[in-house]
Design a protein around this motif. Structure first.
Motif, mmCIF file in Angstrom:
data_model
loop_
_atom_site.group_PDB
_atom_site.id
_atom_site.type_symbol
_atom_site.label_atom_id
_atom_site.label_comp_id
_atom_site.label_asym_id
_atom_site.label_seq_id
_atom_site.Cartn_x
_atom_site.Cartn_y
_atom_site.Cartn_z
ATOM 1 N N GLN A 1 0.833 -1.214 0.000
ATOM 2 C CA GLN A 1 0.000 0.000 0.000
ATOM 3 C C GLN A 1 0.868 1.265 0.000
ATOM 4 O O GLN A 1 0.751 2.128 0.876
ATOM 5 N N CYS A 2 1.733 1.356 -1.000
ATOM 6 C CA CYS A 2 2.658 2.488 -1.073
ATOM 7 C C CYS A 2 1.941 3.747 -1.561
ATOM 8 O O CYS A 2 1.080 3.681 -2.421
ATOM 9 N N LYS A 3 2.351 4.879 -0.999
ATOM 10 C CA LYS A 3 1.743 6.160 -1.373
ATOM 11 C C LYS A 3 2.392 6.754 -2.608
ATOM 12 O O LYS A 3 1.747 7.410 -3.412
ATOM 13 N N VAL A 4 3.700 6.597 -2.680
ATOM 14 C CA VAL A 4 4.473 7.230 -3.746
ATOM 15 C C VAL A 4 5.394 6.175 -4.344
ATOM 16 O O VAL A 4 5.832 5.266 -3.636
ATOM 17 N N ILE A 5 5.673 6.295 -5.644
ATOM 18 C CA ILE A 5 6.722 5.484 -6.254
ATOM 19 C C ILE A 5 7.865 6.427 -6.636
ATOM 20 O O ILE A 5 7.635 7.445 -7.288
ATOM 21 N N VAL A 6 9.063 6.106 -6.198
ATOM 22 C CA VAL A 6 10.236 6.878 -6.609
ATOM 23 C C VAL A 6 10.940 6.070 -7.693
ATOM 24 O O VAL A 6 11.235 4.884 -7.500
ATOM 25 N N THR A 7 11.176 6.697 -8.834
ATOM 26 C CA THR A 7 11.780 5.982 -9.954
ATOM 27 C C THR A 7 12.705 6.917 -10.724
ATOM 28 O O THR A 7 13.023 8.007 -10.249
ATOM 29 N N ALA A 8 13.138 6.473 -11.890
ATOM 30 C CA ALA A 8 13.941 7.309 -12.786
ATOM 31 C C ALA A 8 13.406 7.080 -14.190
ATOM 32 O O ALA A 8 12.712 6.087 -14.440
ATOM 33 N N PRO B 1 -4.122 1.765 -6.625
ATOM 34 C CA PRO B 1 -4.940 2.871 -6.115
ATOM 35 C C PRO B 1 -4.319 3.641 -4.960
ATOM 36 O O PRO B 1 -4.678 4.801 -4.745
ATOM 37 N N SER B 2 -3.375 3.028 -4.236
ATOM 38 C CA SER B 2 -2.787 3.747 -3.094
ATOM 39 C C SER B 2 -1.784 4.809 -3.532
ATOM 40 O O SER B 2 -1.425 5.693 -2.767
ATOM 41 N N VAL B 3 -1.313 4.719 -4.777
ATOM 42 C CA VAL B 3 -0.249 5.621 -5.240
ATOM 43 C C VAL B 3 -0.819 6.954 -5.709
ATOM 44 O O VAL B 3 -1.668 6.998 -6.596
ATOM 45 N N THR B 4 -0.339 8.044 -5.096
ATOM 46 C CA THR B 4 -0.809 9.361 -5.512
ATOM 47 C C THR B 4 0.181 10.051 -6.444
ATOM 48 O O THR B 4 -0.222 10.825 -7.305
ATOM 49 N N ASN B 5 1.471 9.789 -6.243
ATOM 50 C CA ASN B 5 2.482 10.482 -7.056
ATOM 51 C C ASN B 5 3.634 9.577 -7.451
ATOM 52 O O ASN B 5 3.942 8.604 -6.754
ATOM 53 N N VAL B 6 4.284 9.958 -8.556
ATOM 54 C CA VAL B 6 5.507 9.284 -8.993
ATOM 55 C C VAL B 6 6.606 10.338 -9.079
ATOM 56 O O VAL B 6 6.454 11.336 -9.784
ATOM 57 N N LEU B 7 7.652 10.129 -8.323
ATOM 58 C CA LEU B 7 8.779 11.063 -8.344
ATOM 59 C C LEU B 7 9.836 10.482 -9.287
ATOM 60 O O LEU B 7 10.271 9.343 -9.105
ATOM 61 N N VAL B 8 10.220 11.261 -10.301
ATOM 62 C CA VAL B 8 11.035 10.710 -11.387
ATOM 63 C C VAL B 8 12.387 11.413 -11.492
ATOM 64 O O VAL B 8 12.460 12.604 -11.795
#
Ligand code: WT7
Length: 670
Positions: free
Chosen positions: A180-187, A212-219
């Motif tokens: 149930q992660c809120k954010v995914i950090v990726t590249a 559905p738990s993910v609100t943002n992706v930081l790239v």
């Protein structure tokens, strides 16, 4: 397996530590074993006190199997211990991370800079609504920002769940949802063998599947645009994915402008630090949890004593941070000690097969920690590659991930270590958090292929099929040799606190075979001199290039293909990878084995799980050997795949099936 045992037990060479190494070693008095065995809690509490606590602990350990709690009442922060406390005074200028990208670009980040970067990133995560008690999915290449992401999560009390960049969108989606992660950090992407692993587009795919738990992706921008130059190397065309406004945020847009002031959240010793998924025999990955105080204590102590870590060492662990080895021995263990770690982004054979040796030469690495599968590949490539590089900075070599065969051990010791570096073969697991069975390089006389003895404060038991139990604490075992299952009956600080949200499965997987004892899933042998020899898995987990993959996981991926009715997967002995995946497949009626089907099935598995799970062989058959109760006999399939005489076939419903299968298999192999 029996072959492994034989070669291992024929090995009788021993390598005592040199007087020079002993003289300077962090641990050189064998008494450490007796002291730790006499009072393991006191031993671990001493190590825990080497951490900085905001509030001291009042109770060392509470243990009610299957759960232990360590250092109760204590408050601390992992980011503080791995970063802030080393960013004081002159030590601020000490390199924390020396990094090399695959195209040859390089960066050095000091502890002072690391503190600023981690704080900015932590504030950025906060700005995205991540806070204490949340989870963050991390899907990144091996760049310094990956280590920073772990430390930034820890700083604000969020748990990270790192998913190795070689896993597929399905795997990422499954893990992200489970935690149930809120954010995914990726590249955008990472470099691998001259190409770009299109991480962001895989994240897009995972999110399209539904997270559905993910609100943002930081790239993070790493690969850049096709045609961009990195150290003179052009970014090739790759799938850049799609940009979803509002959801996707560039790292450089959000992080750079954040304040470098971000106080460390005081965490309870038992607060969750991270979840890391590992293969389970049902096919569904298990979210292995680790908490703060115990995990840091275990990784700090083992880093210091097993790798003999010193202030001026340059520690090169070649594992990806996507695996527990990278968590414990790139990030938390070395950094809790304020060490300098060397991190490399790409493949060992790019641009040439000497890449690791060039990196060691250039950055003067002193410690190398790698895997048997890599060592076997280096052996095959030949000594010309290491021989043309200056490896004289190396002073200690480590191995992890699977049993190391004595030939590979000797090659490693002679060709890479020039006979002067101790070799530490370290047995442990995602679940154990830190190294459990290992030599201490200033004390233990090593035997090639043996992980030797339990680390001080750890006791390992050998349980036999017949109910025999032999406990081993340290080197002074007296008694008769035995062999059986590796079991841990006493708690240790870095042991997992269970499977995320699945206590029943935790109990069932590890604690049901033997009462009140942790069953590791490995076979083990104790020789007449008290040395432990790890013999590989005894369950349905394969060790492919040192990575855990369950047979069920691959079978599920195969039967997911529309042409497949049934599949049986086995790990087949492989010269370099240790085990390779072989699959036996029955097609659905109406489907024929046509040209290209086998490749299509291999691709399908790689797409479902990740390239690391791609079978080497797929054999299409009309029938599989089954018992009368319908259970597929994988043991016989292994005999077929490895070209051995068939074992006992009397329990089969129809013994002719397997004989026919073998004849066809052998014919197909030509
Ligand atoms: C399994 C754990 C621990 C970090 C890497 C793997 C095998 C690991 C050794 C070793 C023999 C080893 C075991 C274990 N294994 N190290 N030195 N000798 N076997 O972590 O993915 O959790 O896998 O790797 O079978 O159970 P993991």
């Amino acid at each position: 397996m029996s072959e492994t045992i034989q070669t291992l037990l024929q090995e009788s060479r021993t390598f005592p530590p040199s007087p020079e190494f002993i003289a300077q070693a962090n641990a050189n008095d064998p008494k450490i074993y007796q002291d730790a065995a006499a009072d393991p809690e006191a031993f671990w509490a001493d190590w825990a006190r080497k951490l900085d606590w905001f509030e001291p602990f009042d109770t060392i350990c509470e243990y009610t199997p299957p759960y232990a709690k360590w250092f109760l009442g204590g408050k601390l922060n992992a980011s503080y211990n791995c970063v802030d406390r080393h960013a004081l005074g002159d030590r601020r200028n000490k390199p924390a991370i020396i990094w090399e990208g695959e195209p040859g670009d390089s960066r050095t980040i000091t502890y002072g800079e690391l503190k600023d970067e981690v704080s900015r990133l932590a504030n950025a995560l906060k700005a995205l609504g991540v806070g204490k008690g949340d989870r963050v999915s991390v899907y990144m290449p091996m760049v310094p920002e990956l280590a920073m992401t772990l430390l930034a999560c820890a700083r604000i009390g969020a748990a990270h769940s790192v998913v190795f960049g070689g896993f597929s969108a399905d795997s990422l989606e499954e893990r992200t949802n489970d935690a149930q992660c809120k954010v995914i950090v990726t590249a955008d992407g990472g470099w691998r063998r001259g190409g770009i692993v299109p991480l962001k587009s895989i994240v897009d795919e995972a999110l399209d599947l539904g997270c559905p738990s993910v609100t943002n992706v930081l790239v993070l921008k790493r690969a850049g645009k096709p045609g961009d130059l990195t150290n003179g190397v052009k970014t090739p065309a790759y799938n850049e994915g799609k940009w979803v406004e509002g959801r996707d945020i560039w790292w450089h847009d959000l992080v750079a402008s954040q304040s470098t002031d971000c106080p460390c959240e005081p965490m309870d010793s038992e607060d969750l630090l991270f979840v890391l998924y590992t293969s389970g025999s049902t096919g569904k990955p298990k979210g292995i949890t680790h908490t703060t105080g115990g995990y840091l204590t275990g990784t700090m102590a083992t880093s210091k004593l097993v790798f003999d870590l010193k202030e001026d060492d340059i520690h090169f662990c070649t594992a990806d941070i996507g695996w527990v080895t990278g968590h414990s021995y790139i990030v938390y263990g070395p950094m809790a000690n304020g060490a300098t770690v060397l991190m490399y982004e790409g493949a060992p054979d790019t641009p040439d097969k000497d890449r690791f040796w060039r990196i060691i030469e250039k950055h003067k690495a002193t410690i190398l920690y790698t895997a048997p599968t890599a060592i076997r590949a280096f052996m095959k490539w030949g000594t010309e590659y290491p021989d043309r590089c200056d490896l004289s900075s190396l002073r200690l070599l480590g191995s992890v991930g699977e049993p190391i065969n004595p030939e590979a051990w000797i090659w490693y010791q002679e060709v890479i270590g020039k006979g002067k570096c101790p070799v530490v073969d370290t047995w442990w697991q995602t679940e154990t958090g830190a190294i459990m069975v290992t030599p201490l390089p200033g004390i233990t006389a090593t035997k090639p292929g043996s992980a030797t003895q339990p680390f001080p404060g750890i006791s390992v038991s050998v349980f036999t099929e017949q109910g025999g139990k032999t406990e081993v604490t340290g080197p002074d075992v007296t008694g008769t040799p035995t062999g059986g299952f590796l079991v841990l009956t006493k708690p240790w600080p870095s042991m997992t606190r269970g499977i995320f949200n699945d206590p029943t499965r935790f109990q069932k997987t590890y604690w049901s075979r033997f009462e009140n004892a942790y069953f590791a899933g490995d076979g083990i042998k104790l020789d007449e001199e008290g040395y432990l020899w790890l013999l590989g898995r005894v369950d349905d987990i394969m060790l492919v290039a040192g990575h855990n993959i369950s047979t069920m996981e691959v079978e599920s991926a195969l039967v997911d293909h529309h042409a497949v009715a049934e599949a049986a997967v086995i790990g087949k002995t492989h010269d370099i990878k240790g085990q390779a995946i072989a699959a036996f497949v029955i097609l659905r009626s109406g489907h024929e084995n046509h040209e290209g089907l086998v490749d299509e099935l291999k691709k399908h598995v790689a797409h479902k799980i990740g390239a690391l799970a791609r079978p080497d062989d797929i054999f299409i058959s009309a029938e599989l050997p089954k018992t009368r109760s319908g259970k597929i006999m994988r043991r016989l399939l292994r005999d077929v795949a490895e070209g051995r005489a068939l074992g006992d076939t009397t329990t089969l419903a129809d013994p002719t099936v397997v004989h026919l299968l073998r004849d066809k298999y052998e014919a197909s192999e030509g």
